[in-house]
Each structure stands twice: as C-alpha cells, then as structure tokens.
Design a protein around this motif. Sequence first.
Motif, PDB file in Angstrom:
ATOM      1  N   ALA A 160     -11.758  12.411 -22.166  1.00  0.00           N
ATOM      2  CA  ALA A 160     -10.633  12.555 -23.090  1.00  0.00           C
ATOM      3  C   ALA A 160      -9.305  12.602 -22.336  1.00  0.00           C
ATOM      4  N   ALA A 161      -9.293  13.301 -21.204  1.00  0.00           N
ATOM      5  CA  ALA A 161      -8.069  13.393 -20.401  1.00  0.00           C
ATOM      6  C   ALA A 161      -7.672  12.023 -19.853  1.00  0.00           C
ATOM      7  N   ARG A 162      -8.656  11.249 -19.423  1.00  0.00           N
ATOM      8  CA  ARG A 162      -8.372   9.905 -18.915  1.00  0.00           C
ATOM      9  C   ARG A 162      -7.824   9.009 -20.028  1.00  0.00           C
ATOM     10  N   LEU A 163      -8.375   9.156 -21.223  1.00  0.00           N
ATOM     11  CA  LEU A 163      -7.903   8.368 -22.361  1.00  0.00           C
ATOM     12  C   LEU A 163      -6.462   8.727 -22.711  1.00  0.00           C
ATOM     13  N   LYS A 164      -6.159  10.006 -22.688  1.00  0.00           N
ATOM     14  CA  LYS A 164      -4.806  10.457 -23.027  1.00  0.00           C
ATOM     15  C   LYS A 164      -3.781  10.030 -21.975  1.00  0.00           C
ATOM     16  N   ALA A 165      -4.251   9.803 -20.764  1.00  0.00           N
ATOM     17  CA  ALA A 165      -3.340   9.373 -19.694  1.00  0.00           C
ATOM     18  C   ALA A 165      -2.831   7.951 -19.916  1.00  0.00           C
ATOM     19  N   GLY A 166      -3.546   7.194 -20.765  1.00  0.00           N
ATOM     20  CA  GLY A 166      -3.096   5.850 -21.117  1.00  0.00           C
ATOM     21  C   GLY A 166      -3.728   4.752 -20.287  1.00  0.00           C
ATOM     22  N   ASN A 167      -3.522   3.505 -20.743  1.00  0.00           N
ATOM     23  CA  ASN A 167      -4.017   2.300 -20.061  1.00  0.00           C
ATOM     24  C   ASN A 167      -5.537   2.265 -19.909  1.00  0.00           C
ATOM     25  N   ALA A 168      -6.250   2.896 -20.827  1.00  0.00           N
ATOM     26  CA  ALA A 168      -7.715   2.915 -20.760  1.00  0.00           C
ATOM     27  C   ALA A 168      -8.306   1.837 -21.667  1.00  0.00           C
ATOM     28  N   THR A 169      -9.525   1.430 -21.339  1.00  0.00           N
ATOM     29  CA  THR A 169     -10.245   0.452 -22.162  1.00  0.00           C
ATOM     30  C   THR A 169     -11.629   0.995 -22.503  1.00  0.00           C
ATOM     31  N   TYR A 170     -12.156   0.529 -23.615  1.00  0.00           N
ATOM     32  CA  TYR A 170     -13.545   0.865 -23.945  1.00  0.00           C
ATOM     33  C   TYR A 170     -14.251  -0.394 -24.427  1.00  0.00           C
ATOM     34  N   ALA A 171     -15.551  -0.458 -24.169  1.00  0.00           N
ATOM     35  CA  ALA A 171     -16.331  -1.662 -24.454  1.00  0.00           C
ATOM     36  C   ALA A 171     -17.215  -1.466 -25.680  1.00  0.00           C
ATOM     37  N   SER A 172     -17.563  -2.589 -26.315  1.00  0.00           N
ATOM     38  CA  SER A 172     -18.540  -2.557 -27.404  1.00  0.00           C
ATOM     39  C   SER A 172     -19.336  -3.846 -27.395  1.00  0.00           C
ATOM     40  N   SER A 173     -20.393  -3.865 -28.184  1.00  0.00           N
ATOM     41  CA  SER A 173     -21.253  -5.048 -28.268  1.00  0.00           C
ATOM     42  C   SER A 173     -20.699  -6.106 -29.208  1.00  0.00           C
ATOM     43  N   GLY A 174     -19.503  -5.887 -29.751  1.00  0.00           N
ATOM     44  CA  GLY A 174     -18.900  -6.893 -30.617  1.00  0.00           C
ATOM     45  C   GLY A 174     -17.854  -6.298 -31.539  1.00  0.00           C
ATOM     46  N   MET A 175     -16.879  -7.100 -31.897  1.00  0.00           N
ATOM     47  CA  MET A 175     -15.809  -6.672 -32.793  1.00  0.00           C
ATOM     48  C   MET A 175     -16.372  -6.314 -34.166  1.00  0.00           C
ATOM     49  N   GLY A 176     -16.043  -5.129 -34.646  1.00  0.00           N
ATOM     50  CA  GLY A 176     -16.476  -4.715 -35.968  1.00  0.00           C
ATOM     51  C   GLY A 176     -17.859  -4.111 -36.030  1.00  0.00           C
ATOM     52  N   THR A 177     -18.568  -4.064 -34.901  1.00  0.00           N
ATOM     53  CA  THR A 177     -19.893  -3.444 -34.895  1.00  0.00           C
ATOM     54  C   THR A 177     -19.752  -1.932 -35.018  1.00  0.00           C
ATOM     55  N   ILE A 178     -20.845  -1.274 -35.358  1.00  0.00           N
ATOM     56  CA  ILE A 178     -20.807   0.176 -35.472  1.00  0.00           C
ATOM     57  C   ILE A 178     -20.545   0.814 -34.105  1.00  0.00           C
ATOM     58  N   VAL A 179     -20.925   0.121 -33.022  1.00  0.00           N
ATOM     59  CA  VAL A 179     -20.617   0.591 -31.664  1.00  0.00           C
ATOM     60  C   VAL A 179     -19.101   0.587 -31.451  1.00  0.00           C
ATOM     61  N   HIS A 180     -18.445  -0.483 -31.862  1.00  0.00           N
ATOM     62  CA  HIS A 180     -16.984  -0.577 -31.782  1.00  0.00           C
ATOM     63  C   HIS A 180     -16.330   0.551 -32.581  1.00  0.00           C
ATOM     64  N   LEU A 181     -16.774   0.735 -33.817  1.00  0.00           N
ATOM     65  CA  LEU A 181     -16.133   1.713 -34.693  1.00  0.00           C
ATOM     66  C   LEU A 181     -16.358   3.142 -34.211  1.00  0.00           C
ATOM     67  N   THR A 182     -17.530   3.409 -33.636  1.00  0.00           N
ATOM     68  CA  THR A 182     -17.791   4.750 -33.102  1.00  0.00           C
ATOM     69  C   THR A 182     -16.912   5.021 -31.886  1.00  0.00           C
ATOM     70  N   GLY A 183     -16.738   4.016 -31.028  1.00  0.00           N
ATOM     71  CA  GLY A 183     -15.850   4.170 -29.880  1.00  0.00           C
ATOM     72  C   GLY A 183     -14.414   4.409 -30.304  1.00  0.00           C
ATOM     73  N   GLU A 184     -13.949   3.638 -31.279  1.00  0.00           N
ATOM     74  CA  GLU A 184     -12.583   3.801 -31.784  1.00  0.00           C
ATOM     75  C   GLU A 184     -12.401   5.169 -32.432  1.00  0.00           C
ATOM     76  N   ARG A 185     -13.419   5.602 -33.129  1.00  0.00           N
ATOM     77  CA  ARG A 185     -13.343   6.916 -33.779  1.00  0.00           C
ATOM     78  C   ARG A 185     -13.210   8.032 -32.745  1.00  0.00           C
ATOM     79  N   PHE A 186     -13.945   7.917 -31.630  1.00  0.00           N
ATOM     80  CA  PHE A 186     -13.832   8.951 -30.596  1.00  0.00           C
ATOM     81  C   PHE A 186     -12.440   8.940 -29.972  1.00  0.00           C
ATOM     82  N   VAL A 187     -11.914   7.766 -29.686  1.00  0.00           N
ATOM     83  CA  VAL A 187     -10.569   7.663 -29.108  1.00  0.00           C
ATOM     84  C   VAL A 187      -9.551   8.357 -30.014  1.00  0.00           C
ATOM     85  N   ARG A 188      -9.651   8.117 -31.307  1.00  0.00           N
ATOM     86  CA  ARG A 188      -8.714   8.729 -32.254  1.00  0.00           C
ATOM     87  C   ARG A 188      -8.960  10.228 -32.403  1.00  0.00           C
ATOM     88  N   THR A 189     -10.215  10.648 -32.285  1.00  0.00           N
ATOM     89  CA  THR A 189     -10.546  12.068 -32.395  1.00  0.00           C
ATOM     90  C   THR A 189      -9.872  12.882 -31.296  1.00  0.00           C
TER      91      THR A 189
END
Length: 338
Positions: A160-189
């Motif tokens: 979480a600290a690394r994400l807040k520092a900025g310029n971070a990336t996260y991977a998923s198995s495809g745009m719009g997949t539940i893996v993508h949405l779960t990753g995005e949800r954690f980033v926003r959380t």
Amino acid sequence: MKKKLERLLPGLKSALKRGLGQGLMAWAAAAFIAGPAAAAPYPEQPVHLIVAFAPGTGSDALSRLLAQSMEGPLGQSVIVENRPGGGGILGTDYVARANPDGYTLTTGTTSTLLTNPLLNSNARYKVEKDFRAICGLARSAFVIVTANTPQAPKTLRELAARLKAGNATYASSGMGTIVHLTGERFVRTVGAKATHVPYKGSAQSLSDVAAGVTLFSAETTAAALPLIRGGKLRALAVTSETRTAELPDVPTVIESGYPGFTSYSWFALMAPAGTPDNMVAKLSASAQAALGTPKMSRQLKTLGFEPMQLGPDQTKAFISKESVFWTDFLQKTGIRLE
C-alpha cells in the motif's frame, strides 16, 4: 385431430347408449386432449455443457470434473463443449439463445454473467432475463502477489505504501476481467492510483510480476499457486473471509488492516431462460450430488476451488447480490470496454 375425434365418437356413442353417461364422456374428452403419449422422461439424450473459454482454463477444468461426476446422478452423458471468444461472450450468448429444453447449459462465471454485460456492449444478454440459475458450483479467492525478491514489498501494508508513493503498475489477465477489477478495487481501497497493465492470460501477467516488471497482481489462487510454491512469487494476502487451506500462513486482506475486503471468482451452472422447473430441479439435484462427493471435493481443492453447492433459488439470490455490488463499483470507477 379431426380423425382422432372421429375414431372416438363411435365408442362414445355406444357407451352413452349403455348408460355410462357423463363419466365416460369426461374420460373421452381427457383422452382427446392429452393424446396417446405421456410426457417423455428427462433427460433422454446427452446434455451439452458449454464452456465459454478455451481448454485448460479454470472454467474448463471445473466443467470437466462436474460433467464426469454428474453423469451418474443424472443418468445421462454430459458433454463439455468449448466455445471461446470475446472474453467469454460468444459461448455465453450461444446458451442465452439456445432452446430451453434442458440440453444446453453453461458454466457461468463472474465475468461472463456479470462484468461482461456491464462493461462490453457486445454482450447483449442479461443474466436476470436470459438465464435460469441451476446450481452455485464453486468459488476461488484471489491472492495478492508480488515478486519474491528483496526489493519487493513483504507485507500488504508495504505494498500500500509503494502504491501511494506513485508511479506503480499492477497486472491482470485481461482488461475487464475479475482479476483486473479486484486489483483496481484494492488500489482504490488503500487510497492510491496505479496504472493497469492487461495481459492475454494469467501466465504472462504473473511472469512479469515475478520478474518485477509490474508491482503486483490480484490473481486466482489456482493460477498463482505454482509460482508461489516455486519461490517465484510472494503471497501477501488472500481475499477470502478466512485463511485458505492452500495458503494457511498467508493472512487475509481483512487481517492485514482492510475491513470488509473480500473478492471471489465464482462459477454457476446456468440454463437458458424458460427451461422448465422439473428439468432445473433434476439438473440442480444432480450437480449438488456431484459436488457433495469426497472425491469431487478433493479434486476442487487441488484446483484451488471451494465448493458452493447452492440450489437454484440460493444461486439466483447470490448472483443478484453480486450484480448489485459490481454494478455499483463499475459506475463509481467509470471502467468501460468498447
């Protein structure tokens, strides 16, 4: 029908002359309306289970286990048929438009039934109007992973600290997949922003996470487990309510300080809308019987799945609740595929 009536009339007239009266008239009318044959037993022929993804995927593996285990209770063969394409849209749409005769089913997923119709205009079906729920089959929690290197985060708080520092990336198995949405949800959380990097499948995305190309991924346990056990990935947290049997030493996201954060990839046996009640009942009982065997339970755990074993009404209610959650999330994030 006219000829049939003509055949019945002589016997009916004769019966009336013998004084049998209205009782026999009622019998004759019933025979005329009902016809000579009783309703055929179900199923009379093999049932086709459509998988909207390619062979070798989690959905395919689960479907093949289910098909094999259902044949005994159902009393008929269950044939798995892969119809991949469009991120699961093509196969799912095929079942939505199929004849509701109990012989064409699909293993629906979070993506095919819910997020695809919400994100992609090419998905013209809607789960609530185009499908009947048969059985909630299984679910799999996600595991948040990063590279197993000295430089990578060692806890979820560090991530979480690394994400807040900025310029971070996260991977998923495809745009719009539940893996993508779960990753995005954690980033926003955690109150951060990060760039999503979609891949064509979990093998590629996890390979780049392990290499440090992307910071993290929230992948299915089934996909990530081999690389975790092989020492390539570090598991930071699981998205289930409690710790999983596969990763007993890995804390949940909730334990790590984020109350209420759970996320699952789930699977449900579905039929086209209009499938008769008796067929839905027979299919559901057969699927639940298959899921209830110790052998099936062991096989599912090997794949990283947890049996759900829900009946039609329970499955419908579960999907409805999930639909409300993901609809709200996508409206807030503005994520859209075109």
